[in-house]
Design a protein around this motif. Structure first.
Motif, PDB file in Angstrom:
ATOM      1  N   THR A 164      -1.246   9.302  -8.295  1.00 46.98           N
ATOM      2  CA  THR A 164      -2.104   8.112  -7.691  1.00 46.98           C
ATOM      3  C   THR A 164      -3.334   8.432  -8.166  1.00 46.98           C
ATOM      4  OG1 THR A 164      -0.575   7.766  -5.712  1.00 46.98           O
ATOM      5  CG2 THR A 164      -2.612   7.003  -5.653  1.00 46.98           C
ATOM      6  N   ASN A 165      -4.095   7.158  -8.321  1.00 46.38           N
ATOM      7  CA  ASN A 165      -5.676   7.357  -8.910  1.00 46.38           C
ATOM      8  C   ASN A 165      -6.020   8.501  -9.900  1.00 46.38           C
ATOM      9  OD1 ASN A 165      -6.611   5.556  -6.776  1.00 46.38           O
ATOM     10  ND2 ASN A 165      -6.370   6.973  -5.154  1.00 46.38           N
ATOM     11  N   PHE A 184       6.088   6.550  -4.083  1.00 50.77           N
ATOM     12  CA  PHE A 184       5.109   6.214  -2.982  1.00 50.77           C
ATOM     13  C   PHE A 184       4.508   7.371  -2.259  1.00 50.77           C
ATOM     14  CE2 PHE A 184       6.965   2.036  -4.394  1.00 50.77           C
ATOM     15  CZ  PHE A 184       5.693   1.278  -4.288  1.00 50.77           C
ATOM     16  N   VAL A 188       1.233   4.463   1.900  1.00 56.12           N
ATOM     17  CA  VAL A 188       0.920   3.693   0.690  1.00 56.12           C
ATOM     18  C   VAL A 188       2.039   2.863   0.680  1.00 56.12           C
ATOM     19  CG1 VAL A 188       0.259   3.033  -1.588  1.00 56.12           C
ATOM     20  CG2 VAL A 188      -0.730   4.951  -0.529  1.00 56.12           C
ATOM     21  N   ASP A 189       1.938   1.126   0.945  1.00 54.15           N
ATOM     22  CA  ASP A 189       3.063   0.433   0.783  1.00 54.15           C
ATOM     23  C   ASP A 189       2.947  -0.405  -0.327  1.00 54.15           C
ATOM     24  OD1 ASP A 189       3.796   0.906   3.653  1.00 54.15           O
ATOM     25  OD2 ASP A 189       2.342  -0.195   4.385  1.00 54.15           O
ATOM     26  N   SER A 190       1.858  -0.470  -0.985  1.00 54.61           N
ATOM     27  CA  SER A 190       1.873  -1.320  -2.364  1.00 54.61           C
ATOM     28  C   SER A 190       0.691  -0.738  -3.145  1.00 54.61           C
ATOM     29  CB  SER A 190       1.307  -2.939  -1.796  1.00 54.61           C
ATOM     30  OG  SER A 190       1.070  -3.372  -3.069  1.00 54.61           O
ATOM     31  N   VAL A 191       1.146  -0.590  -4.586  1.00 55.74           N
ATOM     32  CA  VAL A 191       0.227   0.000  -5.628  1.00 55.74           C
ATOM     33  C   VAL A 191       0.144  -1.210  -6.519  1.00 55.74           C
ATOM     34  CG1 VAL A 191       0.842   2.284  -5.059  1.00 55.74           C
ATOM     35  CG2 VAL A 191       2.206   1.116  -6.768  1.00 55.74           C
ATOM     36  N   GLN A 240       5.400  -3.161  -4.527  1.00 60.65           N
ATOM     37  CA  GLN A 240       5.755  -3.076  -3.027  1.00 60.65           C
ATOM     38  C   GLN A 240       6.725  -2.021  -2.792  1.00 60.65           C
ATOM     39  OE1 GLN A 240       4.622  -6.504  -0.489  1.00 60.65           O
ATOM     40  NE2 GLN A 240       5.488  -7.611  -2.462  1.00 60.65           N
ATOM     41  N   ARG A 241       6.462  -1.057  -1.755  1.00 61.38           N
ATOM     42  CA  ARG A 241       7.598  -0.120  -1.355  1.00 61.38           C
ATOM     43  C   ARG A 241       8.891  -0.733  -0.942  1.00 61.38           C
ATOM     44  NH1 ARG A 241       6.862   5.141   1.449  1.00 61.38           N
ATOM     45  NH2 ARG A 241       4.716   5.153   1.270  1.00 61.38           N
ATOM     46  N   PRO A 292      -3.695   2.438  -5.122  1.00 63.16           N
ATOM     47  CA  PRO A 292      -3.269   1.783  -3.951  1.00 63.16           C
ATOM     48  C   PRO A 292      -3.662   0.291  -4.015  1.00 63.16           C
ATOM     49  CG  PRO A 292      -3.890   3.931  -3.412  1.00 63.16           C
ATOM     50  CD  PRO A 292      -4.605   3.626  -4.847  1.00 63.16           C
ATOM     51  N   SER A 293      -2.810  -0.619  -3.443  1.00 63.60           N
ATOM     52  CA  SER A 293      -3.191  -1.909  -3.478  1.00 63.60           C
ATOM     53  C   SER A 293      -3.855  -2.281  -1.756  1.00 63.60           C
ATOM     54  CB  SER A 293      -2.364  -2.951  -3.561  1.00 63.60           C
ATOM     55  OG  SER A 293      -2.582  -4.219  -3.462  1.00 63.60           O
ATOM     56  N   LYS A 295      -4.428  -3.111   2.077  1.00 64.51           N
ATOM     57  CA  LYS A 295      -3.548  -2.881   3.256  1.00 64.51           C
ATOM     58  C   LYS A 295      -3.203  -4.411   3.981  1.00 64.51           C
ATOM     59  CE  LYS A 295      -5.195   1.782   4.011  1.00 64.51           C
ATOM     60  NZ  LYS A 295      -3.748   2.546   3.571  1.00 64.51           N
TER      61      LYS A 295
END
Length: 826
Positions: A164-165, A184, A188-191, A240-241, A292-293, A295
């Motif tokens: 991530t990142n 994931f 984090v629920d969405s990236v 999305q997760r 990460p997208s 929240k």
């Protein structure tokens, strides 16, 4: 290819020997028994129809770790009749390909690659606490009667899992696709998967697939599973997760053998040498970053912001109405109540004596010249004011309800100087019902138009979700926040302003309508001769049109593409047309277009818009026909406006009368009176208007803009602005005043429209181009981390339209105390 060599401990050697025994039992010749292979070592050999090579590679997998192995093969042979076949056997799958590897493009063109590398489907992490042993068999064979040389290299991937990142750079080609694993993080629920490249071509595809074998990583099968996008320089996919039960997925990168899918052309070097190889000519350097997208709390903040922003308009309207009420009450208590600006309210104590000459409101510049007209019009105005809603009044029809003969109408409307009393002679009850038809018709149109649109876009969204093809819809993928089945909820939410402000405008009009009706019940018949006639049907239609613009714009943004762009603009045409009709109706209430002819005209415009989208790209004949229709339509409308609807060229007494009448009109108006037109102000407006419209027609004919819908909308808006500017200039020339509220609305309209258009021209996607080219324009969010430039355009354009409507509603409030025979017509 980077890799490391795994030592073969005793357990692994034993496993290899067992594998060799199993291979021998399966019918392999002694020379075909698997030879132990080492990672990172290049194996060279040759195969033919009587020989086959089998390699066995063993490695140790650590607990909880996903190991990926990549196989690189090469063959110097370009013989397509006898390719070298490679079969890789794993514990849970088999992967095979041939060299030369053949890809097919458009029109069955073929592209051959002699170098191929594939990533094997990785082993799943085991819950065991100790390392597990994995074995891979690579079979090399050919049906050729002669030896074909090959090279084999097997490596373990060090950087298979994306972080991530953290940006990761790599290279891919059609015969050497790449894919990587992403897990994931816990919080984090969405990236968002961001992929960039310095070069637009070769065209590539980015796919997101579940952790399932096999992985579809070739041009002909990458679209079989998961979510995918074509790409030139930029791509972005929101994941999305909840869509992945294992909370991990593969990101697959495939380079296409041709660029036509991304808008590119076929390489000229393909012609004349179909079987040439393309090993080094279609490689692409890519960089992938997963961030990460937003929240869930950002969704809530964005919704609160959207609704509270437009609820503030409701609060402002309540404050203005309250202040207005206090001022009226103070004037009433002081005994000097005057007509209520904007509502038409006037107390029965208005200083008009009963001795006022009957019908005096119908005077013009020479009141004596219209005395006959006053006598004709008086009887029908003796009806009680309270009978405005009398159910016995006939519905609006095409028949003129004026009692005077046709020649009297010609005399009145062809005077050099016209006043409002000359064009407000019909029974107001009949005229009000005529304009209410605008309201009921637009509701009917809205229902029948919106229902199939909603059904269609739901189907589009379903297709996107089921197939995973994100090339169907043209989103700003760098700022597309999904919610439920909707892929870009932010683009839909930002249209709430149109619906809320449209409803607020309906409430404001309803308030004025109610106050006007109450005032009508209190007034004597002579008070009807003051101010602009109050007909609210067109205002109601404008409010419904604004609300429907929000509904249809939201529908369009469910899945914006080439096929449904007219959904977003259809009611914009109607809004512009209704505004022009309302502006014209203000001082021409008796001769404005009927609802049926107006909506029929809008239907023609929308039909032309659809034809323009379909045929306007390359067909010159369409632009010639459209330009002719545009110019002839402008001339016909100009004639209708200039002669106040009294221009007729038919002559029932002669078959050739139409031509003789046309010649007479041209001779009389263009030759005899060429020095000075009879109606100078109207002539100036119409000359400028025709120049503007002819310029649009010539521009379209020369440049043929691809976005025909926006082109025709620009014609409407320019004509509306031109007419509004003319109206305000003429109003000031006539020494009429602009009250504070309309002045504020005019300034607010100009400022908000300027800001809105700035964001409108920040193009974030374009259905005129390919999906891949459109994504090059994508940009991140700019407001609350949730809304992009186009969403800001939605907010500002809704406010700008609302203020524009208020300008039309309040522009002539200063005339409520002025007699109609003193209000000029222009």
């Amino acid at each position: 290819m980077a890799g490391r060599t795994a030592p073969a401990p005793g357990a692994l050697l034993c496993a290899l020997l067992c594998a060799a025994a199993a291979a021998a039992a399966a019918g392999y010749s002694p020379g075909d028994n698997p030879a132990p292979g080492a990672f990172g070592h290049v194996y060279r050999g040759a195969v033919n129809i009587s020989s086959e090579r089998v390699y066995a590679f063993a490695y140790r997998s650590e607990p909880g770790q996903v190991d990926a192995v990549r196989v690189y093969v090469n063959s110097s042979s370009e013989n397509l009749q006898y390719p070298v076949l490679f079969v890789v056997r794993q514990q849970k799958g088999v992967l095979s390909w041939q060299v030369p590897l053949i890809f097919r493009g458009l029109y069955q063109r073929t592209y051959n690659y002699q170098e191929v590398s594939r990533t094997l489907c990785p082993s799943e992490p085991t819950p065991e606490t100790r390392p597990s042993e994995q074995i891979i068999f690579v079979d090399v064979a050919s049906m050729a009667p002669f030896n074909i040389a090959y090279e084999l290299l097997v490596t373990r991937l060090e950087n298979f899992q994306l972080e991530t990142n953290k940006a990761f750079n790599f290279t891919a080609s059609p015969s050497q696709p790449q894919y990587f694993l992403y897990k994931f993080p816990q919080d984090v629920d969405s990236v968002i998967i961001n992929v960039v490249s310095d070069a637009a071509y070769p065209c590539s595809v980015v796919s997101v697939q579940d952790i399932v074998c096999p992985v579809y990583d070739l041009d002909h099968n990458v679209e079989f599973d998961g979510v995918y996008q074509s790409m030139t320089k930029q791509a972005a996919i929101t994941v999305q997760r909840k869509d992945f039960p294992g909370e991990q997925f593969f990101v697959v990168f495939v380079i296409k053998p041709e660029d036509y899918a991304c808008g590119g052309s076929v390489p000229s070097s393909i012609h004349g040498n179909v079987n040439r190889t393309w090993n080094l000519q279609r490689t692409k350097n890519l960089q992938v970053t997963i961030v990460p997208s937003i929240k869930k709390s950002v969704y809530v903040q964005a919704m609160f912001f959207s609704f509270l922003s437009f609820l503030s308009f409701y609060l402002g309207s309540v404050v203005v109405a309250f202040v207005h009420y206090i001022r009226v009450q103070r004037k009433a208590s002081a005994g000097r109540l005057s007509p209520e600006h904007g509502s038409g309210m006037m107390s029965s104590s208005h200083p008009i004596s009963a001795s006022t000459p009957e019908g005096s409101s119908y005077g013009a510049i020479d009141e004596s010249s219209s005395s006959g007209a006053r006598q004709l019009s008086s009887p029908e105005r003796r009806a009680p004011a309270g009978s405005d809603t009398d159910s016995s009044v006939e519905e609006e029809s095409d028949f003129d309800t004026m009692p005077e003969i046709e020649s009297d109408k010609n005399i009145i409307r062809t005077k050099v100087f016209l006043y409002l009393s000359d064009l407000s002679r019909k029974d107001r009850r009949i005229v009000s019902k005529k304009y209410k038809i605008y309201f009921w018709n637009i509701i009917t149109i809205a229902v029948f138009y919106a229902l199939p649109v909603i059904q269609l876009v739901i189907t589009y969204q379903t297709v996107v979700n089921v197939t995973g093809n994100q090339d169907i819809c043209y989103y700003n993928f760098l700022c597309a926040h999904p919610l439920g089945v909707l892929s870009a909820f932010n683009n839909i939410l930002s249209n709430v302003g149109h619906m809320m402000l449209g409803f607020l405008f309906l409430l404001i009009v309803l308030r004025r309508d109610i106050l006007h009706r109450r005032a009508m019940e209190m007034k004597d018949i002579y008070t009807l001769d003051y101010g602009i006639p109050k007909h609210f049907g067109l205002f109601y239609a404008m409010g419904i049109a604004l609300m429907m613009e929000g509904v249809l714009s939201a529908c369009y943004h469910v899945c914006p593409n080439y096929s449904n762009f007219q959904f977003d603009t259809s009611f914009m045409y109607m809004i512009a047309g209704l505004c022009m009709l309302k502006l014209y109706q203000t001082r021409h209430p008796d001769i404005n277009a009927s609802a049926y002819s107006a909506y029929a005209s809008f239907a023609v415009v929308i039909s032309l818009a659809v034809l323009g989208v379909v045929f306007g790209k390359n067909d010159m004949w369409f632009w010639v026909i459209f330009s002719l229709i545009h110019i002839l339509g402008s001339l016909a409308l100009s004639t209708q406006i200039y002669y106040m609807g009294r221009f007729k060229i038919d002559d029932p007494d002669s078959d050739m009368g139409i031509f003789r009448r046309a010649v007479m009109v041209l001779y009389t108006d263009c030759i005899q009176q060429c020095s000075r037109p009879m109606y100078m102000d109207r002539m100036v407006l119409l000359i400028v208007g025709n120049l503007v419209n002819w310029s649009f027609a010539i521009f379209g004919l020369v440049y043929r803009p691809r976005d025909f819908a926006s082109y025709i909308l620009g014609i409407f808006i320019c004509n509306l602005l031109l007419y509004l500017a003319f109206y305000i200039i003429m109003k000031l020339r006539s020494l009429e005043r602009l009250l504070p509220i309309p002045m504020f609305c005019i300034v607010a309209t100009a400022v908000v429209w300027a800001a809105a258009l700035y964001f409108f021209f920040q193009t974030l996607s374009s259905w005129e181009e390919t999906p891949a080219e459109s994504r090059e324009k994508n940009r991140p969010c700019i407001l609350l981390g949730f809304f992009d430039d186009h969403d800001v355009w939605h907010f500002l354009s809704a406010a700008a339209l609302f203020f524009s409507f208020l300008v039309l509603l309040t522009l002539d409030d200063d005339l409520d105390t002025v007699r109609r025979d003193k209000i000029p017509v222009f």
